[in-house]
Write a protein that holds these residues in place. Structure first.
Motif, PDB file in Angstrom:
ATOM      1  N   TYR A 101       0.828  -1.208   0.000  1.00 53.73           N
ATOM      2  CA  TYR A 101       0.000   0.000   0.000  1.00 53.73           C
ATOM      3  C   TYR A 101       0.866   1.263   0.000  1.00 53.73           C
ATOM      4  CZ  TYR A 101      -4.177  -2.810   0.866  1.00 53.73           C
ATOM      5  OH  TYR A 101      -5.200  -3.711   0.749  1.00 53.73           O
ATOM      6  N   VAL A 102       2.026   1.198   0.632  1.00 49.42           N
ATOM      7  CA  VAL A 102       2.957   2.327   0.584  1.00 49.42           C
ATOM      8  C   VAL A 102       3.599   2.421  -0.793  1.00 49.42           C
ATOM      9  CG1 VAL A 102       5.118   3.270   1.502  1.00 49.42           C
ATOM     10  CG2 VAL A 102       3.437   2.252   3.055  1.00 49.42           C
ATOM     11  N   LEU A 103       4.047   1.286  -1.300  1.00 46.66           N
ATOM     12  CA  LEU A 103       4.799   1.279  -2.551  1.00 46.66           C
ATOM     13  C   LEU A 103       3.943   1.672  -3.751  1.00 46.66           C
ATOM     14  CD1 LEU A 103       6.819  -1.965  -1.850  1.00 46.66           C
ATOM     15  CD2 LEU A 103       7.625   0.379  -1.683  1.00 46.66           C
ATOM     16  N   THR A 104       2.646   1.475  -3.663  1.00 51.68           N
ATOM     17  CA  THR A 104       1.758   1.883  -4.760  1.00 51.68           C
ATOM     18  C   THR A 104       1.152   3.260  -4.514  1.00 51.68           C
ATOM     19  OG1 THR A 104      -0.050   0.648  -3.699  1.00 51.68           O
ATOM     20  CG2 THR A 104       1.152  -0.450  -5.473  1.00 51.68           C
ATOM     21  N   GLY A 105       1.596   3.934  -3.453  1.00 55.94           N
ATOM     22  CA  GLY A 105       1.138   5.294  -3.202  1.00 55.94           C
ATOM     23  C   GLY A 105      -0.212   5.397  -2.543  1.00 55.94           C
ATOM     24  N   LYS A 106      -0.739   4.301  -2.013  1.00 56.94           N
ATOM     25  CA  LYS A 106      -2.057   4.353  -1.371  1.00 56.94           C
ATOM     26  C   LYS A 106      -1.984   4.938   0.042  1.00 56.94           C
ATOM     27  CE  LYS A 106      -3.985   2.178  -4.856  1.00 56.94           C
ATOM     28  NZ  LYS A 106      -2.772   2.084  -5.696  1.00 56.94           N
ATOM     29  N   ILE A 107      -0.857   4.702   0.734  1.00 54.19           N
ATOM     30  CA  ILE A 107      -0.677   5.185   2.107  1.00 54.19           C
ATOM     31  C   ILE A 107       0.723   5.767   2.231  1.00 54.19           C
ATOM     32  CG2 ILE A 107      -0.627   4.545   4.552  1.00 54.19           C
ATOM     33  CD1 ILE A 107      -2.519   2.242   3.914  1.00 54.19           C
ATOM     34  N   ASP A 108       0.823   6.896   2.885  1.00 54.68           N
ATOM     35  CA  ASP A 108       2.127   7.519   3.109  1.00 54.68           C
ATOM     36  C   ASP A 108       2.807   6.838   4.295  1.00 54.68           C
ATOM     37  OD1 ASP A 108       3.914   9.664   4.555  1.00 54.68           O
ATOM     38  OD2 ASP A 108       3.712  10.332   2.468  1.00 54.68           O
ATOM     39  N   SER A 109       4.054   6.414   4.108  1.00 53.46           N
ATOM     40  CA  SER A 109       4.737   5.650   5.144  1.00 53.46           C
ATOM     41  C   SER A 109       5.081   6.482   6.376  1.00 53.46           C
ATOM     42  CB  SER A 109       6.025   5.040   4.579  1.00 53.46           C
ATOM     43  OG  SER A 109       6.923   6.060   4.170  1.00 53.46           O
ATOM     44  N   ILE A 110       5.161   7.814   6.232  1.00 51.56           N
ATOM     45  CA  ILE A 110       5.514   8.661   7.361  1.00 51.56           C
ATOM     46  C   ILE A 110       4.268   9.205   8.064  1.00 51.56           C
ATOM     47  CG2 ILE A 110       6.692  10.771   8.083  1.00 51.56           C
ATOM     48  CD1 ILE A 110       8.525   8.441   7.303  1.00 51.56           C
ATOM     49  N   THR A 111       3.350   9.785   7.285  1.00 57.38           N
ATOM     50  CA  THR A 111       2.173  10.412   7.895  1.00 57.38           C
ATOM     51  C   THR A 111       1.034   9.428   8.131  1.00 57.38           C
ATOM     52  OG1 THR A 111       1.178  10.972   5.754  1.00 57.38           O
ATOM     53  CG2 THR A 111       2.758  12.549   6.699  1.00 57.38           C
ATOM     54  N   VAL A 131      -1.156   8.831   6.085  1.00 60.71           N
ATOM     55  CA  VAL A 131      -2.331   9.323   5.372  1.00 60.71           C
ATOM     56  C   VAL A 131      -2.628   8.396   4.209  1.00 60.71           C
ATOM     57  CG1 VAL A 131      -3.216  11.199   3.927  1.00 60.71           C
ATOM     58  CG2 VAL A 131      -1.950  11.722   6.037  1.00 60.71           C
ATOM     59  N   GLY A 132      -3.876   8.069   4.041  1.00 60.32           N
ATOM     60  CA  GLY A 132      -4.304   7.156   2.990  1.00 60.32           C
ATOM     61  C   GLY A 132      -5.342   6.201   3.539  1.00 60.32           C
ATOM     62  N   GLU A 133      -5.804   5.293   2.688  1.00 60.26           N
ATOM     63  CA  GLU A 133      -6.911   4.445   3.098  1.00 60.26           C
ATOM     64  C   GLU A 133      -6.831   3.086   2.417  1.00 60.26           C
ATOM     65  OE1 GLU A 133     -11.827   4.657   3.406  1.00 60.26           O
ATOM     66  OE2 GLU A 133     -10.736   6.076   2.151  1.00 60.26           O
ATOM     67  N   ILE A 134      -7.233   2.075   3.154  1.00 56.51           N
ATOM     68  CA  ILE A 134      -7.535   0.768   2.566  1.00 56.51           C
ATOM     69  C   ILE A 134      -9.049   0.725   2.435  1.00 56.51           C
ATOM     70  CG2 ILE A 134      -7.392  -1.732   2.836  1.00 56.51           C
ATOM     71  CD1 ILE A 134      -4.967  -1.266   4.693  1.00 56.51           C
ATOM     72  N   GLN A 135      -9.537   0.760   1.216  1.00 49.53           N
ATOM     73  CA  GLN A 135     -10.976   0.829   1.014  1.00 49.53           C
ATOM     74  C   GLN A 135     -11.664  -0.370   1.649  1.00 49.53           C
ATOM     75  OE1 GLN A 135     -12.956   3.142  -0.387  1.00 49.53           O
ATOM     76  NE2 GLN A 135     -11.208   4.511  -0.742  1.00 49.53           N
ATOM     77  N   PRO A 136     -12.721  -0.156   2.442  1.00 48.93           N
ATOM     78  CA  PRO A 136     -13.422  -1.273   3.075  1.00 48.93           C
ATOM     79  C   PRO A 136     -13.977  -2.244   2.028  1.00 48.93           C
ATOM     80  CG  PRO A 136     -14.079   0.812   4.061  1.00 48.93           C
ATOM     81  CD  PRO A 136     -13.271   1.162   2.845  1.00 48.93           C
ATOM     82  N   PHE A 137     -14.004  -3.508   2.385  1.00 47.01           N
ATOM     83  CA  PHE A 137     -14.582  -4.529   1.516  1.00 47.01           C
ATOM     84  C   PHE A 137     -16.100  -4.538   1.664  1.00 47.01           C
ATOM     85  CE2 PHE A 137     -10.267  -5.763   1.387  1.00 47.01           C
ATOM     86  CZ  PHE A 137     -10.087  -6.645   0.344  1.00 47.01           C
ATOM     87  N   LYS A 138     -16.760  -4.947   0.573  1.00 48.04           N
ATOM     88  CA  LYS A 138     -18.216  -5.045   0.530  1.00 48.04           C
ATOM     89  C   LYS A 138     -18.597  -6.444   0.050  1.00 48.04           C
ATOM     90  CE  LYS A 138     -18.249  -1.838  -2.558  1.00 48.04           C
ATOM     91  NZ  LYS A 138     -18.650  -0.849  -3.575  1.00 48.04           N
ATOM     92  N   LEU A 139     -19.843  -6.813   0.274  1.00 46.00           N
ATOM     93  CA  LEU A 139     -20.309  -8.113  -0.219  1.00 46.00           C
ATOM     94  C   LEU A 139     -20.150  -8.218  -1.726  1.00 46.00           C
ATOM     95  CD1 LEU A 139     -23.560  -8.936   1.817  1.00 46.00           C
ATOM     96  CD2 LEU A 139     -21.294  -9.961   2.029  1.00 46.00           C
ATOM     97  N   THR A 140     -20.356  -7.117  -2.434  1.00 50.08           N
ATOM     98  CA  THR A 140     -20.230  -7.171  -3.885  1.00 50.08           C
ATOM     99  C   THR A 140     -18.787  -7.433  -4.317  1.00 50.08           C
ATOM    100  OG1 THR A 140     -20.149  -4.753  -3.866  1.00 50.08           O
ATOM    101  CG2 THR A 140     -22.258  -5.783  -4.417  1.00 50.08           C
ATOM    102  N   LYS A 200      -0.596   6.219 -12.796  1.00 53.74           N
ATOM    103  CA  LYS A 200       0.596   7.058 -12.699  1.00 53.74           C
ATOM    104  C   LYS A 200       1.742   6.200 -12.184  1.00 53.74           C
ATOM    105  CE  LYS A 200      -1.976  11.320 -11.694  1.00 53.74           C
ATOM    106  NZ  LYS A 200      -2.191  12.401 -10.698  1.00 53.74           N
ATOM    107  N   PRO A 201       2.974   6.584 -12.480  1.00 56.70           N
ATOM    108  CA  PRO A 201       4.107   5.792 -11.989  1.00 56.70           C
ATOM    109  C   PRO A 201       4.251   5.893 -10.476  1.00 56.70           C
ATOM    110  CG  PRO A 201       4.875   7.803 -13.045  1.00 56.70           C
ATOM    111  CD  PRO A 201       3.408   7.719 -13.312  1.00 56.70           C
ATOM    112  N   THR A 202       4.670   4.802  -9.866  1.00 56.92           N
ATOM    113  CA  THR A 202       4.983   4.773  -8.435  1.00 56.92           C
ATOM    114  C   THR A 202       6.279   4.005  -8.256  1.00 56.92           C
ATOM    115  OG1 THR A 202       3.847   2.679  -7.996  1.00 56.92           O
ATOM    116  CG2 THR A 202       2.507   4.687  -7.911  1.00 56.92           C
ATOM    117  N   VAL A 203       6.783   3.963  -7.030  1.00 61.24           N
ATOM    118  CA  VAL A 203       7.987   3.165  -6.797  1.00 61.24           C
ATOM    119  C   VAL A 203       7.700   1.689  -6.989  1.00 61.24           C
ATOM    120  CG1 VAL A 203       9.090   4.817  -5.263  1.00 61.24           C
ATOM    121  CG2 VAL A 203       7.541   3.117  -4.307  1.00 61.24           C
TER     122      VAL A 203
END
Length: 925
Positions: free
Chosen positions: A245-255, A257-266, A509-512
């Motif tokens: 999640y950090v490496l794809t830019g979803k969550i900042d490793s220091i702050t 900040v970011g989110e893991i989207q909750p799962f749904k039945l669908t 977009k590119p990420t690490v």
């Protein structure tokens, strides 16, 4: 630390230490194990699932793996045991089985508890020291399923997130625009291009159409999702979430900040659509079949061409190895006596439907970007130069599982013995995860697909075990819908009807993690009442759209009811009740069962009832007369063949399956199911064991393990090849040496095995290389001259000529383990026996090798063998990113395809299930 300088290594270590406190998960103290209840296997159940139970890794652990080659706990501890069976099978005894497998007993023995956790008061998750497998025990149904979801989050959170995005056609937007990611979402989304409303409708249908079990299934699924989300939130808040999640830019490793989207039945429906598409479908390919039939008719005329084509189709070959081999007939999807309604395309008019539009940036060029590395990771920049996450590559791991089951009358103990499991491909982490679930109405241990693991899908209960292989019978048809008005309208039961356009736009977009430059594209499909448009053509001069319709479309998760029953000890009490549970699984699977008294088999699948005059191997006109009986397009329901018409058996002397033909008259969905099939490697060995009697767990495991390293071509076609070659003296010294090498290999079992464990050198390297180089040359020389280029090319487009372990082509690709499922071995075997004058049941329509003349056939084989002998090891094994040119063992080796940041070492090639059980129950409830 190859390739990393001392200064960089020190900086890496410092970075790892600095991040550890923030990102490592909290330690959980060990507790005392509770005694297992209801376990009647008495230590005689074993299983294995490499590389390891743990499929999550924090950022620190990913960095450690990249820099130092370290692995998170329990992420690779089953890989070595699995690999060691290649060498260890020769001296295998029952006492030694758990040197190569895990003890699959219920519970965790005292003193073997690694940790316990109670995410709710009504459930406890205990993990054992040996493997880290979660043992989930709940006092309420909700708590039990909540615990299963929580444990799934602990072991596979990133993988589950990947797969819900694959199912929704959103992988590139989530994980980056790598070429492999683009290919994967372009493969899967068109099979199930569901809207959110479509996904919700499936949830609602399961809940309302299956009575109390449907209500319970969706309650279980909701509890499972709640458990996943609870772990995701806790790991995010505690900063021990998967590092991807950090490496794809979803969550900042220091702050943070970011989110893991909750799962749904669908999301579970989207996940199920991927699993079903990979392993539980069958059929399709009717347009390509039509093209090859037309090529045969163009060469030989309609009558003779049809006969030639049918002989290659082998839809009911009398020499096929059968799972139900007692002569019982189960007619399905056969060739009609007077076929009607076929919609054959006009020559040269077939055009595949365009899927991708509006490409921008790297969607056109696949260019890499110069990624800006976050400052806290700058000491590691060199590690990321090519992206830390490769493109997600699933290959096409369809139909690779196997099963060997022997009834008690032929075993040493008098109890049935089974060695079975699914081959779901080799990945890091695995698509499957191990778990034990004990709670109200649930008592099972085994494997489940990550993200849909509210029940054990393949495993064992209190006094029974079960497994499955992909069956692949035909539940998918191609219809030719006549166009009206324009290209987006079609005739449906006489009414001009608009197609429904479904779209999915992705950008990245590119990420690490993925340095692919920014890009985007739009996917588009057209949906009709007869399924998704796959191609355009004209039929009889009229424009048509070819559509693909499968019976499980809009029903991807209905099979949850069958799995719920399999886990319920109050429901499954014997072979008959297990078969009844399997009847509720819509996917095309062969189910195998063993308890202390009975071995049994059942073939599941939502088999539509067709017009008896329709040939399911060819495209059919979209006319009401040729629809599935009782077809309702609104819900994609129809009449289905009743359970009694599905291949099944209780108490047969033995059963084998390696995705072969199920039973007499049960027509296979593809080409090449004839006299030589991968299942022969099992059938010959198990038949011999049964004839001897006294079968044990170790002897049946040894039969599987020997078949796993045997070259099918060497065992079942090379004898005929050598007969042809030896039909006259061989005077060329080079050819004489080559033949001697092949003969010595064949006499020694035609195996691809090391001289000693870890030697990375085969016992007969020259013969193996000769066979790998020779086979494609000999097949082309044997068949192309007689068939002619158009027909040969059309047939090979439908069935590749070879799938050797080192092949980089074919359904599974390189380093995939599974081999010899798809190929021309049956055709070559039948043709060579014809040329030799030996008896052949169900022969090809004509002889091909040397135009049927033995001397000419021999000259052809010798000529291609000379070509093969002249090839260097580097030419036969050209090398790839992980192997040097000419490295035979490495070219064959299995590589766990990374689905996250952790990679694994290569292991010996072996043609066996990924998850595997060895079971023998001594008692019954």
């Amino acid at each position: 630390m190859t390739g990393i300088g001392r200064g960089r290594a020190a900086a890496c270590a410092a970075t790892v230490i600095a991040l550890s406190a923030a990102l490592l998960g909290p330690a959980v103290p060990a507790g005392a194990a509770e005694p297992a209840d209801g376990d009647l296997c008495q230590g005689q159940c074993s299983d294995i699932l490499p590389p390891g139970a743990n499929g999550n890794a924090t950022l620190v652990e990913i960095l450690g793996n990249k820099v130092f080659g370290t692995h998170p706990a329990h992420s690779d501890d089953e890989l070595g045991k699995y690999d060691a069976l290649v060498a260890g099978q020769s001296s295998l005894t029952d006492d030694k089985l758990n040197s190569f497998f895990n003890d699959a007993s219920f519970g965790v023995p005292n003193g073997q508890v690694q940790s316990t956790a109670s995410p709710r008061p009504d459930v406890t998750i205990t993990r054992d020291k040996a493997t880290g497998v979660p043992h989930i025990k709940g006092t309420t149904r909700y708590g039990t399923e909540y615990g299963a979801g929580y444990a799934a989050g602990q072991d596979r959170l990133w993988l589950m997130d990947l797969f819900r995005h694959i199912g929704r056609g959103e992988l590139t937007s989530f994980a980056g625009g790598a070429l492999a990611n683009q290919g994967l979402e372009q493969e899967f989304w068109p099979q199930a291009p569901y809207t959110e409303a479509d996904l919700q409708a499936q949830v609602d249908r399961i809940r309302t159409a299956n009575g109390a079990r449907g209500e319970q299934a969706m309650a279980d699924a909701q509890a499972y999702v709640d458990g996943i989300n609870a772990y995701a939130k806790q790991s995010k808040d505690g900063r021990y979430f998967p590092g991807e999640y950090v490496l794809t830019g979803k969550i900042d490793s220091i702050t943070n900040v970011g989110e893991i989207q909750p799962f749904k039945l669908t999301d579970l429906i989207a996940l199920a659509s991927v699993v079903g598409g990979l392993f539980g479908g069958g059929g399709g390919g009717e347009v390509q079949a039509a093209l090859s039939l037309q090529a045969a008719q163009a060469k030989y005329g309609v009558a003779e061409g049809t006969k030639v084509w049918e002989s290659f189709r082998e839809r009911n070959d009398p020499e096929s190895v059968l799972t139900v081999h007692d002569g019982t007939s189960f007619p399905y999807a056969g060739k009609p006596a007077n076929a009607q309604g076929a919609a054959m395309p006009d020559p040269g008019t077939v055009v595949p439907e365009q899927l991708v539009y509006d490409r921008t940036g790297s969607a056109n060029t696949h260019a890499k970007a110069d990624v800006k590395v976050p400052k806290q990771l700058k000491p590691l920049k060199g590690v990321y130069d090519n992206g830390v996450l490769p493109g997600i590559d699933l290959g096409k791991p369809r139909g690779m599982s196997n099963a060997l089951v022997v009834s008690g009358s032929h075993t040493a103990s008098g109890n049935p013995v089974a060695v079975f499991g699914p081959q779901t491909g080799y990945f890091a982490p695995q698509l499957l995860m191990l778990q034990e679930i004990q709670g109200p109405g649930i008592s099972a241990r085994g494997a489940s697909f990550a993200g849909v693991g509210m029940y054990v899908q393949l495993g064992r209960g209190q006094d029974y075990a079960w497994s499955a292989t992909s069956a692949g019978q035909d539940i998918m048809d191609t219809y030719a819908v006549e166009l009206c008005q324009d290209a987006t309208h079609y005739l449906y039961r006489g009414v001009c009807t608009p197609m429904e356009k479904l779209e999915k736009t992705n950008s990245w977009k590119p990420t690490v993690a993925d340095t692919t430059a920014a890009g985007s594209y739009r996917m588009q499909v057209w949906r009709t009442n007869y399924g998704i448009v796959t191609a355009r053509a004209t039929v009889g001069g009229k424009p048509v759209a070819y559509t693909s319709l499968r019976s499980t479309y809009r029903h991807d998760a209905d099979s949850i009811i069958g799995f719920q029953m399999m886990n319920d000890p109050s429901y499954v009490k014997d072979a008959k009740t297990f078969q009844e549970a399997a009847q509720h699984v819509d996917y095309t699977f062969n189910w195998f069962y063993a308890d202390s008294r009975t071995a049994a088999y059942y073939n599941s699948g939502l088999n539509p009832v067709r017009n008896p005059n329709v040939d399911p191997s060819l495209p059919v006109k979209a006319d009401q007369a040729y629809e599935w009986q009782g077809f309702d397009p609104a819900s994609n329901t129809a009449a289905y063949t009743p359970p009694a018409q599905h291949p099944q058996s209780i108490g047969q002397d033995y059963y084998v399956s390696w995705n072969n033909k199920q039973a007499k008259d049960y027509s296979t969905a593809g080409f090449g199911d004839g006299s030589v099939h991968r299942a022969n490697l099992l059938d010959d060995r198990v038949k011999a064991l049964v004839a001897q009697g006294g079968v044990t767990r170790s002897s049946l495991t040894r039969a599987m393990a020997q078949a796993a390293v045997t070259d099918l071509r060497g065992e079942d076609v090379l004898p005929e090849l050598l007969k042809v070659l030896r039909s006259a003296p061989i005077t060329d010294p080079q050819l004489a040496t080559a033949v001697q090498q092949l003969e010595a290999w064949q006499a020694d079992g035609s195996q691809r095995r090391e001289t000693s464990q870890g030697s990375h050198a085969y016992t007969h390297p020259d013969a193996v290389r000769l066979m790998d180089a020779w086979w494609p040359l000999l097949v082309e020389a044997e068949f192309r001259p007689g068939l002619g280029d158009p027909l040969y090319n059309a047939l090979t487009a439908g069935l590749g000529i070879d799938e050797a372990p080192s092949a980089g082509h074919g359904p599974t690709g390189s380093h995939a383990g599974s081999a010899f499922q798809y190929g021309w071995w049956s055709y070559a075997d039948k043709d060579l026996r014809t040329v030799l004058g030996e008896p052949v049941q169900g022969p090809l329509a004509r002889a091909y090798c040397g135009d049927g003349k033995l001397d000419a056939c021999r000259d052809s084989l010798l000529g291609t063998l000379k070509q093969a002998a002249a090839k260097t090891p580097a030419q036969v094994y050209p090398g790839d990113a992980g192997c040097g040119a000419g490295d035979q063992w490495c070219a064959d080796s299995i590589v766990q395809r990374p689905l996250g940041g952790i990679t694994q070492s290569a292991i010996n090639w072996q043609n066996r299930p990924t998850y595997q059980q060895v079971v023998e129950f001594p008692s019954h409830r």
